[in-house]
Design an enzyme around this catalytic site. Structure first.
Site, short mmCIF file in Angstrom:
data_model
loop_
_atom_site.label_atom_id
_atom_site.label_comp_id
_atom_site.label_asym_id
_atom_site.label_seq_id
_atom_site.Cartn_x
_atom_site.Cartn_y
_atom_site.Cartn_z
N THR A 1 0.88 -1.17 0.00
CA THR A 1 0.00 0.00 0.00
C THR A 1 0.91 1.21 0.00
O THR A 1 1.58 1.51 1.00
CB THR A 1 -0.92 0.01 1.23
OG1 THR A 1 -1.82 -1.10 1.15
CG2 THR A 1 -1.75 1.29 1.27
N LYS B 1 -7.29 1.62 -3.34
CA LYS B 1 -7.00 1.27 -1.95
C LYS B 1 -7.21 2.47 -1.03
O LYS B 1 -7.66 2.34 0.11
CB LYS B 1 -5.56 0.75 -1.83
CG LYS B 1 -5.13 0.36 -0.41
CD LYS B 1 -5.97 -0.78 0.17
CE LYS B 1 -5.60 -1.09 1.62
NZ LYS B 1 -4.33 -1.82 1.76
N LYS C 1 -0.27 5.42 8.46
CA LYS C 1 0.56 5.51 7.25
C LYS C 1 -0.31 5.59 6.02
O LYS C 1 -0.11 6.43 5.13
CB LYS C 1 1.51 4.30 7.18
CG LYS C 1 2.48 4.31 6.01
CD LYS C 1 1.98 3.60 4.77
CE LYS C 1 1.94 2.10 4.95
NZ LYS C 1 1.60 1.41 3.66
#
Length: 305
Positions: free
Chosen positions: A113, A188, A256
């Site tokens: 990711t 995502k 994050k």
């Protein structure tokens, strides 16, 4: 040509590919295992901590490489699954990165990711060597990786995706091409936006119910069958109600991811007030020691006396 029925042994022998997997964390370790066992591929792994790669090889019978480039040598497909943009650059670029070891015509599939920007950067670097690239972040958490039922959101060219999908299928229940390179990462980001809002709403509802003296089990049994129902409600309300937060994606990782989301939003002009607020709430969770708690720990900051 990869076969359409991976359960057929003859078909599996004919379709076996040479695969490298870089990054054996809680996600990568089982994903690489599925490529070996379920996919039937010849898998070589690399991990920054060499003992982790040795453990993987001991469990699954694959091989290890001393550098990403060595692991990727002669591979048909190379997978990466690391922490962030800089980690990704470190294992893909330079003299020891996978692109230095990959052959022309091979395909690099990134399950990290990361930002859409780094995906486009890696595609450009791969193209100079005649290598295909797919950004392919995943959703489903550690349990999804271990059970081989991840959702994979891909960005890239259709022809490259069509070659990569039968290999990706080994650890996935859903694999979709969202658009050109970067689209997987952008999808995502949408996924994480939805999760952030859902978990905060669920946390507030459970907190409210406790304050009101309601039986949370009875309430959730009813409202989960209506419009309020969600995966988060079905899978996390019991542990949240019990004050247990060791069942999934860590707060540090979520922050994050949300940083990536909010950075992209500033770039494209999207307005994400709820996401920005929930990101701050996760900061509160970190402040009370919840860095490694799962994302449902938003309730902990509300219940904190």
């Amino acid at each position: 040509m990869l076969c359409s029925n991976p359960q057929d042994r003859k078909c599996r022998r004919q379709s076996m590919a040479k695969v490298a997997f870089i990054g054996l964390g809680v996600m990568g370790f089982p994903m690489a295992g599925h490529l070996k066992e379920k996919g039937g591929h010849d898998v070589t792994v690399y991990n920054r901590t060499a003992s982790k790669a040795a453990d993987w090889a001991g469990k699954y019978g694959g091989k290890t490489g001393s550098t990403p480039a060595e692991a990727a040598k002669d591979a048909d497909f190379v997978f990466t699954c690391v922490g962030n943009d800089n980690d990704l650059r470190s294992v893909t670029l330079g003299d020891t990165g996978v692109l230095a070891g990959m052959k022309s015509g091979a395909i690099l599939i990134d399950n990290t990711t990361a930002s859409a920007e780094v995906a486009r950067e890696l595609e450009a670097a791969a193209k100079t060597k005649g290598i295909g690239f797919i950004d392919a972040p995943v959703s489903g958490g550690q349990a999804g990786a271990e059970n081989g039922v991840l959702t994979v959101m891909c960005g890239g060219d259709q022809a490259i995706f069509d070659k990569a999908k039968p290999v990706i299928d080994a650890y996935a229940r859903m694999v979709g091409l969202m658009g050109p390179v970067g689209s997987g990462q952008l999808t995502k980001m949408m996924n994480q936006i939805c999760i952030a809002g859902l978990v905060q709403g669920l946390a507030e509802a459970i907190h409210f119910g406790k304050q009101a003296g309601l039986d949370i089990e009875k309430v959730i049994e009813v409202i989960s069958k209506g419009a309020a129902g969600s995966w988060q409600m079905e899978n996390r309300y019991k542990t949240m109600n019990a004050g247990k937060y060791d069942f999934g994606f860590a707060v540090d990782w979520m922050r994050k991811d949300l940083d990536i989301v909010l950075t992209e939003a500033r770039r494209n002009g999207a307005k994400l007030p709820v996401t920005a607020l929930v990101d701050q709430f996760y900061g509160d969770v970190q402040a009370i020691g919840g860095n490694r708690w799962d994302t449902s720990s938003l309730l902990a900051r509300l219940d904190k006396k």
